[in-house]
Design an enzyme around this catalytic site. Sequence first.
Site, short mmCIF file in Angstrom:
data_model
loop_
_atom_site.label_atom_id
_atom_site.label_comp_id
_atom_site.label_asym_id
_atom_site.label_seq_id
_atom_site.Cartn_x
_atom_site.Cartn_y
_atom_site.Cartn_z
N ARG B 261 39.99 43.95 43.51
CA ARG B 261 38.74 43.74 43.05
C ARG B 261 38.11 42.52 43.98
O ARG B 261 38.78 41.62 44.37
CB ARG B 261 39.37 43.01 41.41
CG ARG B 261 39.98 41.62 41.69
CD ARG B 261 40.10 40.85 40.22
NE ARG B 261 41.41 40.22 40.32
CZ ARG B 261 41.67 39.03 40.78
NH1 ARG B 261 40.84 38.38 41.55
NH2 ARG B 261 42.82 38.61 40.84
N HIS B 265 39.38 36.89 39.09
CA HIS B 265 40.24 37.49 38.17
C HIS B 265 39.47 37.76 36.97
O HIS B 265 39.29 38.69 36.28
CB HIS B 265 41.49 36.63 37.86
CG HIS B 265 42.24 36.83 36.51
ND1 HIS B 265 42.60 37.95 36.14
CD2 HIS B 265 42.46 35.94 35.35
CE1 HIS B 265 43.07 37.89 34.94
NE2 HIS B 265 43.04 36.64 34.43
N TYR B 275 43.59 32.12 47.46
CA TYR B 275 44.79 33.17 47.50
C TYR B 275 44.44 34.26 48.41
O TYR B 275 45.37 34.96 48.68
CB TYR B 275 45.27 33.49 46.20
CG TYR B 275 44.54 33.82 45.19
CD1 TYR B 275 44.04 35.62 45.15
CD2 TYR B 275 43.86 33.14 44.23
CE1 TYR B 275 43.35 36.04 44.14
CE2 TYR B 275 42.86 33.73 43.20
CZ TYR B 275 42.73 35.06 43.39
OH TYR B 275 42.11 35.65 42.30
#
Lengths: 325, 362
Positions: B261, B265, B275
Amino acid sequence: MAEMTMIQAITDALRTELKNDDNVLVFGEDVGQNGGVFRATEGLQDEFGEERVFDTPLAESGIIGMAVGLSTQDYRPVPEIQFFGFVFEAMDAVVGQAARMRYRSGGRWHAPITIRSPFGGGVHTPELHADSLEGFMTQAPGLRVVIPSGPYDAKGLLISSIRNNDPVIFLEHMKLYRSFREEVPEEEYTIDLDKANIVKEGTDMTLVAYGAMVHASLKAAEELEEEGISCEVIDLRTVSPIDIDTILESVKKTNRAIVVQEAQRQAGVAAGIVAEIQERAILHLESPVFRVTAPDTVYPFSQAEEVWLPNHQDIKEKVKESMNF
Amino acid sequence: MVFKSPVEGIEEKFEMIQILNEDGKIVNEDAMPDLSDDDLVELMRRMVYTRVLDQRSIALNRQGRLGFYAPTAGQEASQLGSQFALEQDDFILPGYRDVPQLIWQGLPLYQAFLFSRGHYHGNQMPEDVQALSPQIIIGAQITQAAGVALGMKNRGKKNVAITYTGDGGASQGDFYEGVNFAGAYQAPAIFIVQNNRFAISVPVEKQSAAKTIAQKSVAMGIPGFLVDGMDVLAVYKVVQEARERAVNGDGPTLIETLTYRYGPHTMAGDDPTRYRTEDMDSEWEKKDPIVRFRKFLEEKGLWSEEKENEVMETAKEEIKAAIKKADKQEKQSVTELISIMHEELPANLKEQMEEFKEKESK
């Protein structure tokens, strides 16, 4: 009419609905060839075939999740959780999923699921078999929670639960399974959900109970009758929602009430009823509304259970405390 | 050591299936799905449209006009290639990122926006769309998919239940229970794990000692496949074959699609720079599903810049109209909420209905 134990009445109700409605499916751990660990489904697989009455893999969340899925295919699932202490494994499937199907889908789907499960103390089970966990369930919007107190009620209430188009948690007290027999009509009949039942009329005190505590309350009431105290005993039958009207009508007559539950004291069914009574009928009360409950510990391994469980003596003492208030 | 694990190196058996490589070249001619030119163009149209929808949704969210939104860019091949293999009466159990599949199965766009805005009408699937609304609890839909599939099997339907989760979802107990139930009953289910490498921020390597999620099918006794989730042809083909097995009575399939993606999120404050590295992002952008499919179609003379612009313009207009329609939807009331909790209202809710009728009339 035949004399039946509660477990026989439950089998009879399942058979009745399996016959009446091809969409009814009965499944769970050991419910097939074995007929269930308490024999609640005895003979049903032979009679209705493996597609209607079947064993599942050993996974409670899987069982209830599967029931939710089956309901989209117009089935009317009647899954069994082998002992209600195992429901924690399926808490999301029950409370997060089944209970919300109708709302979540805007009515496109619903979950006409009846989850049957044994619970209740006094039969020396291992841990997490006997716990009274109905309080958890009554806090979940979208569920009905039904607890019969004997064979006649069990058959009528189970048939009504299965026919209901929303999820019902149907809790069967293990101590009542074979402890006594009752006349149970062989033909089908229903008992209204959401309605309490006055099992003994009285004028001085209202005892509100459900499940096995109905019998402890009746025993207390009988003994108190000899001492000149007349107790009315209400069997809730459905603990979510609560039939508050029947309770209030009784309290307005007796002016006193005690709520008896086998579950722990904090929160739970009894606490809710006490709150409703004081909000709606405080001027009718001659005494605080008391509770008789188990202590706020985990359910004990079986050594301590006789003392841990509320009994008719506890109820009698509390009645006297209220009468003398 | 006397005993060696009999499945040592099992992950090597799960080679990534690819038909169309990053350069838009067919690398596996034998596996080429039986799709007409019109089908191929339609697949491209849907991917481009969905990319625009994602961009517009992010913009609307930033303007405070959308609500809950989980970005989809990067995952178009996994989402739309799998959906393209379905029949209209197949049943979809989506995760929260899987709104595009619902839209292409027939959920009107304005309802997808209402889902984002938390209006129950967004969850009300049209009669001809067999689907649950996007699941919020990770993995809960997987056990339900087993039930839908078992029901379809017992009803004699020639349909499948398809459910979606992510790499994190494959760690849930419900994943193992649901896939295992479907296997035990040989129910016609397809379990798609879109491995986009991060469960919010936790990398897939931390989810399990297993090198692939596809290999978990071995333990469940069902077929499992590892697929290039950026290759719409490979995803389509593997799902189409899984569907064929399922409706022929050969049970469920587990499919892991390797994807990414590009966005966060959700739009609720996730910051992927905490991250992921830029290097990693650009590494995956090179695999982009739309870029490689565009090359392939242009080579075949089936696609052009002009055509793509046309699709993008249409998408923008339809999105605008759908948002307008969603804006017109009356706000959901509490009395409505009360009225759809049960078929038959219990006494407590009847009482509360009266209270809220009064509160809402003020």
